[in-house]
Write a protein that holds these residues in place. Structure first.
Motif, PDB file in Angstrom:
ATOM      1  N   GLU A  98      33.872 -38.943 -47.920  1.00 23.31           N
ATOM      2  CA  GLU A  98      33.766 -37.560 -48.406  1.00 23.31           C
ATOM      3  C   GLU A  98      34.989 -36.772 -47.925  1.00 23.31           C
ATOM      4  O   GLU A  98      35.041 -36.321 -46.779  1.00 23.31           O
ATOM      5  N   PHE A  99      35.950 -36.617 -48.805  1.00 22.34           N
ATOM      6  CA  PHE A  99      37.191 -35.925 -48.453  1.00 22.34           C
ATOM      7  C   PHE A  99      37.605 -35.001 -49.587  1.00 22.34           C
ATOM      8  O   PHE A  99      37.416 -35.310 -50.767  1.00 22.34           O
ATOM      9  N   ALA A 100      38.151 -33.860 -49.217  1.00 19.55           N
ATOM     10  CA  ALA A 100      38.764 -32.920 -50.149  1.00 19.55           C
ATOM     11  C   ALA A 100      39.744 -32.095 -49.325  1.00 19.55           C
ATOM     12  O   ALA A 100      39.636 -32.034 -48.095  1.00 19.55           O
ATOM     13  N   ALA A 101      40.695 -31.473 -49.977  1.00 16.93           N
ATOM     14  CA  ALA A 101      41.695 -30.687 -49.258  1.00 16.93           C
ATOM     15  C   ALA A 101      41.023 -29.646 -48.375  1.00 16.93           C
ATOM     16  O   ALA A 101      40.233 -28.827 -48.849  1.00 16.93           O
ATOM     17  N   GLY A 102      41.300 -29.700 -47.068  1.00 19.20           N
ATOM     18  CA  GLY A 102      40.771 -28.722 -46.132  1.00 19.20           C
ATOM     19  C   GLY A 102      39.350 -28.961 -45.685  1.00 19.20           C
ATOM     20  O   GLY A 102      38.859 -28.254 -44.786  1.00 19.20           O
ATOM     21  N   PHE A 103      38.637 -29.929 -46.256  1.00 21.60           N
ATOM     22  CA  PHE A 103      37.238 -30.169 -45.896  1.00 21.60           C
ATOM     23  C   PHE A 103      37.140 -30.630 -44.445  1.00 21.60           C
ATOM     24  O   PHE A 103      37.881 -31.502 -44.005  1.00 21.60           O
ATOM     25  N   ILE A 104      36.218 -30.018 -43.658  1.00 17.13           N
ATOM     26  CA  ILE A 104      36.068 -30.388 -42.249  1.00 17.13           C
ATOM     27  C   ILE A 104      34.663 -30.867 -41.911  1.00 17.13           C
ATOM     28  O   ILE A 104      34.384 -31.189 -40.749  1.00 17.13           O
ATOM     29  N   GLY A 105      33.745 -30.911 -42.873  1.00 21.45           N
ATOM     30  CA  GLY A 105      32.455 -31.522 -42.626  1.00 21.45           C
ATOM     31  C   GLY A 105      31.307 -30.541 -42.519  1.00 21.45           C
ATOM     32  O   GLY A 105      31.385 -29.392 -42.979  1.00 21.45           O
ATOM     33  N   ARG A 106      30.232 -31.037 -41.891  1.00 23.79           N
ATOM     34  CA  ARG A 106      29.008 -30.261 -41.663  1.00 23.79           C
ATOM     35  C   ARG A 106      28.651 -30.340 -40.188  1.00 23.79           C
ATOM     36  O   ARG A 106      28.942 -31.340 -39.539  1.00 23.79           O
ATOM     37  N   PRO A 107      27.972 -29.347 -39.654  1.00 21.27           N
ATOM     38  CA  PRO A 107      27.693 -29.322 -38.215  1.00 21.27           C
ATOM     39  C   PRO A 107      26.883 -30.541 -37.759  1.00 21.27           C
ATOM     40  O   PRO A 107      25.944 -30.971 -38.430  1.00 21.27           O
ATOM     41  N   VAL A 108      27.252 -31.069 -36.600  1.00 15.13           N
ATOM     42  CA  VAL A 108      26.541 -32.188 -35.978  1.00 15.13           C
ATOM     43  C   VAL A 108      26.375 -31.873 -34.495  1.00 15.13           C
ATOM     44  O   VAL A 108      27.359 -31.716 -33.777  1.00 15.13           O
ATOM     45  N   GLY A 109      25.141 -31.740 -34.041  1.00 16.18           N
ATOM     46  CA  GLY A 109      24.868 -31.588 -32.617  1.00 16.18           C
ATOM     47  C   GLY A 109      25.093 -30.205 -32.050  1.00 16.18           C
ATOM     48  O   GLY A 109      25.037 -30.019 -30.831  1.00 16.18           O
ATOM     49  N   CYS A 110      25.366 -29.217 -32.894  1.00 13.59           N
ATOM     50  CA  CYS A 110      25.555 -27.847 -32.402  1.00 13.59           C
ATOM     51  C   CYS A 110      25.299 -26.862 -33.541  1.00 13.59           C
ATOM     52  O   CYS A 110      25.194 -27.253 -34.702  1.00 13.59           O
ATOM     53  N   GLU A 111      25.204 -25.589 -33.190  1.00  9.08           N
ATOM     54  CA  GLU A 111      25.081 -24.527 -34.186  1.00  9.08           C
ATOM     55  C   GLU A 111      26.468 -23.979 -34.516  1.00  9.08           C
ATOM     56  O   GLU A 111      27.360 -23.950 -33.653  1.00  9.08           O
ATOM     57  N   VAL A 112      26.648 -23.508 -35.735  1.00 11.40           N
ATOM     58  CA  VAL A 112      27.894 -22.854 -36.117  1.00 11.40           C
ATOM     59  C   VAL A 112      27.574 -21.583 -36.894  1.00 11.40           C
ATOM     60  O   VAL A 112      26.486 -21.433 -37.447  1.00 11.40           O
ATOM     61  N   ARG A 113      28.541 -20.681 -36.913  1.00 12.78           N
ATOM     62  CA  ARG A 113      28.445 -19.482 -37.737  1.00 12.78           C
ATOM     63  C   ARG A 113      29.858 -19.043 -38.095  1.00 12.78           C
ATOM     64  O   ARG A 113      30.841 -19.443 -37.440  1.00 12.78           O
ATOM     65  N   ILE A 114      29.959 -18.240 -39.137  1.00 16.50           N
ATOM     66  CA  ILE A 114      31.246 -17.637 -39.498  1.00 16.50           C
ATOM     67  C   ILE A 114      31.172 -16.162 -39.147  1.00 16.50           C
ATOM     68  O   ILE A 114      30.318 -15.433 -39.663  1.00 16.50           O
ATOM     69  N   ASP A 115      32.033 -15.716 -38.254  1.00 18.00           N
ATOM     70  CA  ASP A 115      32.039 -14.322 -37.847  1.00 18.00           C
ATOM     71  C   ASP A 115      32.569 -13.426 -38.974  1.00 18.00           C
ATOM     72  O   ASP A 115      33.094 -13.917 -39.974  1.00 18.00           O
ATOM     73  N   ALA A 116      32.424 -12.130 -38.776  1.00 11.85           N
ATOM     74  CA  ALA A 116      32.775 -11.169 -39.822  1.00 11.85           C
ATOM     75  C   ALA A 116      34.231 -11.282 -40.264  1.00 11.85           C
ATOM     76  O   ALA A 116      34.562 -10.983 -41.419  1.00 11.85           O
ATOM     77  N   ASP A 117      35.106 -11.719 -39.361  1.00 16.09           N
ATOM     78  CA  ASP A 117      36.532 -11.842 -39.715  1.00 16.09           C
ATOM     79  C   ASP A 117      36.870 -13.209 -40.287  1.00 16.09           C
ATOM     80  O   ASP A 117      38.049 -13.534 -40.480  1.00 16.09           O
ATOM     81  N   GLY A 118      35.850 -14.045 -40.551  1.00 16.78           N
ATOM     82  CA  GLY A 118      36.083 -15.348 -41.161  1.00 16.78           C
ATOM     83  C   GLY A 118      36.329 -16.474 -40.185  1.00 16.78           C
ATOM     84  O   GLY A 118      36.573 -17.616 -40.603  1.00 16.78           O
ATOM     85  N   VAL A 119      36.257 -16.185 -38.894  1.00 15.12           N
ATOM     86  CA  VAL A 119      36.532 -17.201 -37.876  1.00 15.12           C
ATOM     87  C   VAL A 119      35.262 -17.993 -37.567  1.00 15.12           C
ATOM     88  O   VAL A 119      34.186 -17.416 -37.378  1.00 15.12           O
ATOM     89  N   LEU A 120      35.396 -19.303 -37.502  1.00 14.63           N
ATOM     90  CA  LEU A 120      34.279 -20.179 -37.160  1.00 14.63           C
ATOM     91  C   LEU A 120      33.974 -20.093 -35.672  1.00 14.63           C
ATOM     92  O   LEU A 120      34.884 -20.110 -34.835  1.00 14.63           O
ATOM     93  N   THR A 133      30.368 -23.647 -48.376  1.00 15.16           N
ATOM     94  CA  THR A 133      29.669 -23.751 -49.650  1.00 15.16           C
ATOM     95  C   THR A 133      28.606 -24.830 -49.535  1.00 15.16           C
ATOM     96  O   THR A 133      28.933 -25.995 -49.269  1.00 15.16           O
ATOM     97  N   ASP A 134      27.348 -24.449 -49.684  1.00 16.67           N
ATOM     98  CA  ASP A 134      26.229 -25.393 -49.613  1.00 16.67           C
ATOM     99  C   ASP A 134      26.263 -26.219 -48.324  1.00 16.67           C
ATOM    100  O   ASP A 134      26.009 -27.431 -48.346  1.00 16.67           O
ATOM    101  N   GLY A 135      26.591 -25.575 -47.223  1.00 24.27           N
ATOM    102  CA  GLY A 135      26.575 -26.245 -45.933  1.00 24.27           C
ATOM    103  C   GLY A 135      27.812 -27.048 -45.601  1.00 24.27           C
ATOM    104  O   GLY A 135      27.916 -27.599 -44.497  1.00 24.27           O
ATOM    105  N   ALA A 136      28.763 -27.155 -46.521  1.00 19.24           N
ATOM    106  CA  ALA A 136      30.015 -27.880 -46.292  1.00 19.24           C
ATOM    107  C   ALA A 136      31.124 -26.875 -45.972  1.00 19.24           C
ATOM    108  O   ALA A 136      31.305 -25.897 -46.699  1.00 19.24           O
ATOM    109  N   TYR A 137      31.883 -27.140 -44.915  1.00 21.49           N
ATOM    110  CA  TYR A 137      32.878 -26.183 -44.436  1.00 21.49           C
ATOM    111  C   TYR A 137      34.292 -26.637 -44.810  1.00 21.49           C
ATOM    112  O   TYR A 137      34.613 -27.831 -44.774  1.00 21.49           O
TER     113      TYR A 137
END
Length: 456
Positions: A292-314, A349-353
């Protein structure tokens, strides 16, 4: 081995992984006995849990044996490149000792021919600070800021191993370990899983830039698992034998830097996965599925929580988070429940970052105009798929330069680029098509923006 670390349970048995390093083969039993020898030697010297050891060793038997001994005994290991002067590091990290391939300093131990401890006594330094429960002090690459020593706890190492091992396809594998073990990626997601699950670990001191060496090793040893940075994948993909290797591997991770659409198209034919994380995350935050590869694709969370802050930073939080930083002679602890900002701009998008760029790459022109370089560069790549590399940079203070390379080596339409710049089009002073070979790139393949091609 007998030890007093939370990680000691991982190495109770000899395991099955033999090590082939630069043509020298050591059985799993020999590696286990060598680790026992290191453990006894360190204890005789009074180096115990909470002490720090600087490890400036290449990938090989000595590193592997010292690693297992340190983890079992709760000694904090601070890996560094083999070429680095360990004496200043011992002082800045208040380390009891260092281990290096050669030194005349009495506090530096030189391994035996088989990678075990030296035959003579070890002479540690005095040390005041403690780093109990810290498995590693790992130095970041400095890609997002000034390099810092992150304190990676035993808890964090266990967290990353438990969350990532099921996806790494390591069981019974023959693993070609080319990532440097003094980096978080090569150590925690490369060497440690291989020691625990692989049948054979193959490594070399040869530069990973020499893909002919890597291909020959993989073919000779029947390699089934290999992790790498995008630059190595790109160089392998440029050769027929390299493409065949990529598509026959049973598993492995590609991470450490973004990759473009052309490389992603090649990797989609493989069983490799994208991996994303930072040193402060031990370094596991996300994984993709095999192929599963696409330009800029970095995956889905594994073993931790993630969020995108208001300024777009992970940001992420979890047991994988570092305990803090070693600075000014002591460990500065951080709140373990914190949301840790990565500094990376992403979309979801749909859980993919997808990685957009580093927030720190934005800049101001002399008139105060803010240039959101990461997002503009991402927009240019998205709308102009011929682009392989693109960088926005200030030019003469008050204007912009856009440097780029294309897959066909032909220039872009200037009017089209200006239109995509929107309100910044009036500031565009230089639009330069750069040869792919003209970029100065890091070992991971990222463009060094401090050494951009001339635009005058």
């Amino acid at each position: 081995m007998t030890g007093n670390s939370a990680l000691q349970e991982l190495f109770d048995a000899c395991g099955t992984a033999e090590l082939l390093a630069d043509g020298v083969r050591l059985s799993a039993t020999a590696l286990h006995h060598g680790a026992d020898d290191w453990s006894r030697a360190l204890r005789r010297a009074g180096v115990t849990r909470g002490d720090r050891i600087v490890c400036a060793l290449p990938n090989g038997a000595a590193f592997a044996q010292l690693l297992v001994a340190a983890l079992a005994d709760g000694v904090t290991l601070a890996p560094a490149p083999p070429s680095e002067d360990v004496v200043p590091l011992m002082e800045s990290l208040d380390a009891r000792m260092a281990v290096a391939m050669a030194s005349t300093n009495r506090h530096v131990a030189v391994p035996s021919r088989t990678g075990g401890p030296p035959g003579g006594p070890i002479h540690p330094r005095a040390s005041a600070a403690r780093s109990d429960s810290i498995a590693f002090l790992l130095r970041s690459s400095g890609s997002t800021a000034t390099p810092r020593w992150s304190a990676i706890s035993e808890r964090a190492v266990l967290s990353v191993l438990h969350s990532h091992l099921p996806y790494l396809e390591m069981d019974g594998s023959v693993s070609l370990s080319i990532l440097p073990w003094h980096h978080a990626f090569g150590l925690i997601l490369g060497l440690l899983p291989a020691l625990l699950r692989s049948r054979r670990i193959v490594t070399t001191s040869e530069s990973a830039r020499d893909v002919a060496v890597l291909i020959a090793l993989a073919q000779a040893q029947g390699v089934t698992q290999m992790s790498m940075v995008p630059l190595v994948a790109e160089r392998l993909a440029a050769q027929q034998a390299g493409r065949e290797l990529l598509t026959t591997l049973r598993g492995g991770l590609v991470g450490g830097a973004p990759f473009d659409a052309a490389l992603a198209a090649v990797l989609c034919e493989s069983r490799l996965r994208v991996g994303y994380g930072q040193t402060e995350a031990g370094p596991g935050i996300m994984l993709g599925q095999p192929g599963e590869f696409a330009a800029g694709f970095i995956g889905r969370p594994v073993g931790c929580e993630v969020r995108i802050d208001a300024d777009g930073v992970l940001a992420f939080r979890g047991d994988n988070a570092s305990d803090g930083y070693w600075e000014h002679g002591s460990l500065g602890a951080l709140d373990q429940d914190r949301w840790h900002r990565t500094g990376d701009l992403v979309t979801c998008t749909d859980g993919a970052y997808t990685f957009i760029g580093r927030a720190s790459l934005s800049f101001k022109l002399s008139n105060g105009t803010v240039v959101d370089a990461p997002r503009i560069e991402a927009a240019l790549r998205a709308h102009l798929p011929r682009i392989s590399h693109v960088v926005l940079a200030p030019h003469d203070g008050g204007s912009l330069a856009v440097l780029y390379s294309t897959h066909d080596a032909l220039p872009l339409d200037a009017a089209e680029v200006r239109q995509l710049l929107g309100g910044l089009r009036a500031y565009l002073k230089r639009l330069v098509c750069v040869s792919v070979d003209a970029w100065v790139r890091s070992a991971k393949g990222e463009i060094d923006r401090r050494q951009l091609p001339a635009v005058a």
